[in-house]
Design a protein around this motif. Structure first.
Motif, PDB file in Angstrom:
ATOM      1  N   VAL A 127       0.794  -1.228   0.000  1.00  0.00           N
ATOM      2  CA  VAL A 127       0.000   0.000   0.000  1.00  0.00           C
ATOM      3  C   VAL A 127       0.832   1.287   0.000  1.00  0.00           C
ATOM      4  O   VAL A 127       0.255   2.373  -0.157  1.00  0.00           O
ATOM      5  N   GLN A 131      -0.061   5.484  -6.100  1.00  0.00           N
ATOM      6  CA  GLN A 131      -1.475   5.266  -6.412  1.00  0.00           C
ATOM      7  C   GLN A 131      -2.329   5.248  -5.142  1.00  0.00           C
ATOM      8  O   GLN A 131      -3.419   5.837  -5.102  1.00  0.00           O
ATOM      9  N   LYS A 132      -1.842   4.600  -4.100  1.00  0.00           N
ATOM     10  CA  LYS A 132      -2.594   4.532  -2.849  1.00  0.00           C
ATOM     11  C   LYS A 132      -2.631   5.885  -2.152  1.00  0.00           C
ATOM     12  O   LYS A 132      -3.661   6.291  -1.592  1.00  0.00           O
ATOM     13  N   ALA A 134      -2.684   8.655  -3.509  1.00  0.00           N
ATOM     14  CA  ALA A 134      -3.604   9.512  -4.267  1.00  0.00           C
ATOM     15  C   ALA A 134      -5.061   9.309  -3.868  1.00  0.00           C
ATOM     16  O   ALA A 134      -5.902  10.175  -4.136  1.00  0.00           O
ATOM     17  N   THR A 135      -5.374   8.187  -3.234  1.00  0.00           N
ATOM     18  CA  THR A 135      -6.766   7.923  -2.831  1.00  0.00           C
ATOM     19  C   THR A 135      -7.143   8.637  -1.535  1.00  0.00           C
ATOM     20  O   THR A 135      -8.326   8.679  -1.174  1.00  0.00           O
ATOM     21  N   ILE A 136      -6.147   9.179  -0.838  1.00  0.00           N
ATOM     22  CA  ILE A 136      -6.411   9.895   0.415  1.00  0.00           C
ATOM     23  C   ILE A 136      -6.860  11.321   0.068  1.00  0.00           C
ATOM     24  O   ILE A 136      -6.105  12.103  -0.525  1.00  0.00           O
ATOM     25  N   LYS A 137      -8.075  11.675   0.429  1.00  0.00           N
ATOM     26  CA  LYS A 137      -8.657  12.967   0.050  1.00  0.00           C
ATOM     27  C   LYS A 137      -8.368  14.040   1.090  1.00  0.00           C
ATOM     28  O   LYS A 137      -8.759  13.910   2.268  1.00  0.00           O
ATOM     29  N   ALA A 141     -10.367  12.947   4.497  1.00  0.00           N
ATOM     30  CA  ALA A 141      -9.860  11.734   5.137  1.00  0.00           C
ATOM     31  C   ALA A 141      -9.447  11.992   6.589  1.00  0.00           C
ATOM     32  O   ALA A 141      -8.862  13.030   6.906  1.00  0.00           O
ATOM     33  N   ASP A 145      -9.113   6.752   8.469  1.00  0.00           N
ATOM     34  CA  ASP A 145      -9.131   6.457   7.038  1.00  0.00           C
ATOM     35  C   ASP A 145      -7.711   6.193   6.527  1.00  0.00           C
ATOM     36  O   ASP A 145      -7.483   5.264   5.732  1.00  0.00           O
ATOM     37  N   THR A 149      -5.950   2.748   4.965  1.00  0.00           N
ATOM     38  CA  THR A 149      -5.520   2.831   3.558  1.00  0.00           C
ATOM     39  C   THR A 149      -4.051   2.472   3.394  1.00  0.00           C
ATOM     40  O   THR A 149      -3.684   1.679   2.519  1.00  0.00           O
TER      41      THR A 149
END
Length: 214
Positions: A127, A131-132, A134-137, A141, A145, A149
């Motif tokens: 993780v 890419q991972k 980038a999923t944290i907003k 978040a 969260d 992640t």
């Protein structure tokens, strides 16, 4: 009685062979004793031999840690633990359970096993990737969260001027560059900023004794 030179040579050879035979018998007896009492081998072992055996055991253990067995979708939770050992942390994500495995000598890899309600692996992935991250907003978040992640941080710090808590994650950016991702949280535990940069541990100018010259 006078002995000729041939007889003297034969007797000398016989005596010599007799000595060799006695030595071989003694060696065979000692070898059998060691087989019957293996603890004597350890007691008589030289320190250098013990160090070699200890070093070999440490090396094999390190290999098992750095190159653990693969985990596949559908494996049971017990299979994961048998192959990877106890997780560094566990998280609950709805009905799923997450098993965190921090890996690597520099902490640049963290594997997350997602276990479904049936106790089977739904996914198993590394993780600490771009890419991972980038999923944290940002602005949405929470710490929980982030933990679910990308797992727990390798280091935490605090920026008093900005009043932000920072979680730092070492990783290989694009599988090439030794980098750090810094996740900044406000007092309410919400992500306010994501910032990456080079990992100073790999900067030769910052290593002792060069750092003393700055």
């Amino acid at each position: 009685m006078t002995k000729n030179l041939g007889q003297i040579d034969q007797e000398a050879q016989y005596k010599g062979n007799g000595s060799i035979i006695q030595i071989l018998k003694h060696f065979r007896t000692g070898f059998r004793t060691r087989l019957a009492h293996p603890e004597s081998i350890a007691q008589n072992m030289k320190p250098s031999s013990r160090l070699i055996i200890l070093a070999s055991a440490v090396f094999l253990s390190a290999c098992a840690t750095m190159f653990p067995q693969a985990v596949a979708v559908g494996d049971s939770e017990a299979d994961v633990i048998a192959r990877r050992g106890q997780p560094t942390y566990r998280y609950q994500d709805g009905k799923d359970r997450l098993l965190e495995y921090k890996m690597g000598p520099w902490g640049q890899r963290t594997y997350m096993a997602r276990i479904g309600p049936d106790g089977r692996v739904v996914s198993f992935e590394q993780v600490l990737t771009t890419q991972k991250f980038a999923t944290i907003k940002v602005g949405e978040a929470t710490k929980n969260d982030v933990l679910k992640t990308i797992g727990g941080p390798s280091e935490t710090s605090y920026l008093p001027l900005r009043d932000l808590e920072v979680w730092s994650y070492p990783y290989k950016e694009a599988d090439v560059w030794n980098s750090l991702m810094h996740v900044h949280f406000d007092r309410s535990g919400v992500v306010q900023q994501m910032m990456n940069g080079p990992d100073p541990r790999f900067d030769p100018d910052r290593r002792f004794p060069f750092s003393m010259m700055r």
